[in-house]
Scaffold this active site. Structure first.
Site, short mmCIF file in Angstrom:
data_model
loop_
_atom_site.label_atom_id
_atom_site.label_comp_id
_atom_site.label_asym_id
_atom_site.label_seq_id
_atom_site.Cartn_x
_atom_site.Cartn_y
_atom_site.Cartn_z
N GLU A 95 0.83 -1.20 0.00
CA GLU A 95 0.00 0.00 0.00
C GLU A 95 0.87 1.25 0.00
O GLU A 95 1.95 1.26 0.59
CB GLU A 95 -0.87 0.03 1.26
CG GLU A 95 -2.27 -0.50 1.08
CD GLU A 95 -3.21 0.48 0.38
OE1 GLU A 95 -2.75 1.32 -0.42
OE2 GLU A 95 -4.42 0.40 0.64
N ASP A 96 0.38 2.30 -0.62
CA ASP A 96 1.05 3.59 -0.55
C ASP A 96 0.83 4.23 0.82
O ASP A 96 1.75 4.69 1.47
CB ASP A 96 0.55 4.53 -1.66
CG ASP A 96 -0.98 4.61 -1.75
OD1 ASP A 96 -1.68 3.84 -1.05
OD2 ASP A 96 -1.48 5.42 -2.54
N ASP A 99 -4.80 5.27 5.78
CA ASP A 99 -5.38 6.46 6.41
C ASP A 99 -6.40 6.00 7.45
O ASP A 99 -6.04 5.69 8.58
CB ASP A 99 -5.98 7.32 5.28
CG ASP A 99 -6.60 8.60 5.76
OD1 ASP A 99 -6.32 9.03 6.89
OD2 ASP A 99 -7.39 9.21 5.00
N PHE A 148 -3.58 15.61 4.16
CA PHE A 148 -3.57 15.00 2.84
C PHE A 148 -2.22 15.20 2.15
O PHE A 148 -1.67 16.29 2.14
CB PHE A 148 -4.68 15.62 1.97
CG PHE A 148 -5.00 14.80 0.78
CD1 PHE A 148 -5.82 13.69 0.90
CD2 PHE A 148 -4.48 15.11 -0.47
CE1 PHE A 148 -6.12 12.90 -0.20
CE2 PHE A 148 -4.77 14.32 -1.58
CZ PHE A 148 -5.60 13.22 -1.44
N ARG A 161 0.86 12.44 -9.04
CA ARG A 161 1.39 11.10 -8.74
C ARG A 161 2.88 11.00 -9.02
O ARG A 161 3.61 10.34 -8.30
CB ARG A 161 0.69 10.03 -9.61
CG ARG A 161 -0.70 9.68 -9.16
CD ARG A 161 -1.13 8.36 -9.79
NE ARG A 161 -2.57 8.20 -9.79
CZ ARG A 161 -3.28 7.75 -8.75
NH1 ARG A 161 -2.68 7.43 -7.64
NH2 ARG A 161 -4.59 7.64 -8.85
#
Ligand code: IMP
Ligand code: MG
Length: 171
Positions: A95-96, A99, A148, A161
């Site tokens: 996973e990046d 959250d 964020f 990205r």
């Protein structure tokens, strides 16, 4: 285009990815896992991490949707499933960022129902302040504040990205 302030530099990411790879290599000695990347945010992290893992790691991807703009919608759905049968395999989800953890809980539960031999999770970023999931990542690169971020695979509306670093958006 909003300005982007560096939160984690390219060098810091590179160093951390090496550390994570070392931990993973140690844990899976001689038995490399099947890497399951969660698209699209995982692409650079998976590309960099996988090239530092020992042995021949198979790689597959899933596409999940849970986000709308800068906030989690809470609704998770699959856009693309794995092509691989994971039964009896050692699976490592890549996973990046984790959250709320809702996406990961959903994916982990789904994959567990397919009876892998083991299922673990590596994430580059983790937001402990907003996490309320049931599945905590086994390997975490950086814990970050509840704000964020974009870059190194992560987007806002499909932009940012391809930044080489992780940054926070200015106004
Ligand atoms: P969660 O379900 O709330 O844990 O969110 C999971 C997914 O939302 C991540 O895999 C990302 O794709 C996306 N996401 C969460 N936080 C951020 C962020 O700060 N920037 C970009 N994408 C994010
Ligand atoms: Mg993601």
């Amino acid at each position: 285009m909003r300005s982007v302030e560096t939160l984690i530099s390219e060098d810091e990411i590179r160093e951390k990815v090496s550390e994570l790879a070392e931990l993973i290599n140690g844990d899976y000695a001689g038995n490399p896992p099947l890497l399951v990347g969660i698209l699209k945010g995982c692409i650079y992290f998976l590309a960099d991490l996988s090239r530092q893992l020992h042995g021949h790691c198979a790689i597959d991807f899933m596409a999940i949707e849970s986000y709308d703009g800068e906030s989690s919608t809470g609704a998770v759905k699959i856009r693309m499933d794995l092509a691989t049968n994971i039964e009896g395999r050692d699976v490592l989800i890549v996973e990046d960022i984790v959250d709320t953890g809702m996406t990961l809980s959903y994916v982990a539960e789904l994959l567990m129902s397919r009876k892998p031999r083991s299922l673990r999770v590596v994430t580059l970023l983790f937001k402990p302040g907003s996490f309320k999931g049931s599945c905590k990542p086994d390997f975490i690169g950086f814990e970050i504040p509840n704000e964020f971020v974009v870059g190194y695979g992560m987007d806002l509306g499909e932009e940012y990205r391809n930044l080489k670093f992780v940054g926070r958006l200015g106004t």
